[in-house]
Motif scaffolding. Structure first.
Motif, short mmCIF file in Angstrom:
data_model
loop_
_atom_site.label_atom_id
_atom_site.label_comp_id
_atom_site.label_asym_id
_atom_site.label_seq_id
_atom_site.Cartn_x
_atom_site.Cartn_y
_atom_site.Cartn_z
N ALA A 108 4.24 -27.11 35.54
CA ALA A 108 3.71 -28.45 35.80
C ALA A 108 4.46 -29.12 36.95
N ALA A 109 5.78 -28.93 37.00
CA ALA A 109 6.58 -29.53 38.08
C ALA A 109 6.18 -28.95 39.43
N TYR A 110 5.92 -27.66 39.49
CA TYR A 110 5.49 -27.05 40.74
C TYR A 110 4.17 -27.65 41.20
N THR A 125 18.74 -29.04 40.32
CA THR A 125 17.78 -28.43 39.41
C THR A 125 17.79 -26.91 39.44
N GLY A 126 18.30 -26.33 40.49
CA GLY A 126 18.27 -24.87 40.62
C GLY A 126 16.88 -24.36 40.94
N ALA A 127 16.04 -25.19 41.51
CA ALA A 127 14.65 -24.81 41.81
C ALA A 127 14.38 -25.00 43.29
N THR A 128 13.24 -24.49 43.72
CA THR A 128 12.84 -24.70 45.11
C THR A 128 12.48 -26.17 45.31
N LEU A 129 12.30 -26.57 46.56
CA LEU A 129 12.07 -27.97 46.87
C LEU A 129 10.82 -28.51 46.18
N VAL A 130 9.73 -27.77 46.21
CA VAL A 130 8.49 -28.26 45.61
C VAL A 130 8.66 -28.45 44.11
N THR A 131 9.24 -27.47 43.44
CA THR A 131 9.45 -27.57 41.99
C THR A 131 10.47 -28.65 41.67
N ALA A 132 11.53 -28.74 42.44
CA ALA A 132 12.56 -29.76 42.20
C ALA A 132 11.98 -31.16 42.36
N PHE A 133 11.17 -31.37 43.37
CA PHE A 133 10.55 -32.68 43.56
C PHE A 133 9.61 -33.00 42.40
N GLY A 134 8.86 -32.02 41.94
CA GLY A 134 8.00 -32.20 40.77
C GLY A 134 8.80 -32.50 39.51
N LEU A 135 9.97 -31.84 39.35
CA LEU A 135 10.83 -32.12 38.20
C LEU A 135 11.32 -33.56 38.20
N VAL A 136 11.66 -34.06 39.37
CA VAL A 136 12.12 -35.45 39.47
C VAL A 136 11.00 -36.40 39.05
N ILE A 137 9.81 -36.17 39.55
CA ILE A 137 8.68 -37.03 39.20
C ILE A 137 8.39 -36.96 37.70
N ILE A 138 8.33 -35.75 37.14
CA ILE A 138 8.07 -35.59 35.71
C ILE A 138 9.18 -36.23 34.88
N ALA A 139 10.42 -36.07 35.30
CA ALA A 139 11.53 -36.64 34.54
C ALA A 139 11.47 -38.16 34.53
N ILE A 140 11.18 -38.76 35.67
CA ILE A 140 11.12 -40.22 35.74
C ILE A 140 9.94 -40.76 34.93
#
Length: 182
Positions: free
Chosen positions: A96-98, A133-148
């Protein structure tokens, strides 16, 4: 259902004494107001636990306990909520983050101003996200959005459930008092 979850939580949650014996947890985290279940500290604990649980891939409970001090969140709730990410849910969250990251970065690329890309180019935000996050930029950015977003939703749902539970207890007490009065 809520009673079962509450009983399971009480049985499996580490006690304050167990946490005090842990040498890695600072004494500031052991302050009594961080261990009380109040209408303000519990939603903060849920929001913090969701944020840390989704963003930080290691030592989540430790970071949740440390950060609980700064936002006056309930330490046990923050630690327990970090378990939202576990071996069963993490793959779904990352997929989902990706997709979320890909969508927002695609939309950003279509705009003239490109605020996300410009911010990432001018700062080390992209490298910090990837490191955290230990993820690529796209996934990491998605993780930030999902986390917030999940933290905000978790905060408001927990606050609403707390109010509902208190009102339910009051109604039950009034009914039993009225039944005893008759």
């Amino acid at each position: 259902m809520i009673a079962k979850i509450a009983n399971w939580t009480r049985r499996n949650m580490p006690t304050r004494e167990q946490m005090e014996r842990n040498r890695f947890i600072p004494s500031r985290v052991m302050r009594s107001e961080l261990w009380r279940f109040t209408r303000r500290s519990v939603p903060r604990g849920v929001a913090l636990g969701l944020l840390v649980g989704i963003l930080v891939p290691f030592a989540q409970i430790f970071f949740a306990a440390i950060l609980s001090f700064s936002v006056r969140a309930n330490v046990p709730v923050a630690g327990l909520t970090t378990f939202v990410t576990n071996p069963f849910t993490t793959p779904f969250i990352w997929v989902a983050a990706y997709n979320v990251g890909k969508f927002f970065l695609h939309v950003d690329a279509q705009t003239i101003v490109q605020p996300i890309s410009r911010t990432m180019e001018q700062t080390d935000f992209a490298q910090a996200l990837e490191w955290l996050t230990g993820a690529t930029l796209v996934t990491a950015f998605g993780l930030v959005i999902i986390a917030i977003v999940s933290s905000i939703i978790g905060y408001f749902i927990t606050g609403w459930l707390w109010s509902w539970w208190v009102a339910h207890k009051r109604r039950t007490r009034r009914r039993s008092a009225a039944a005893h009065a008759e």
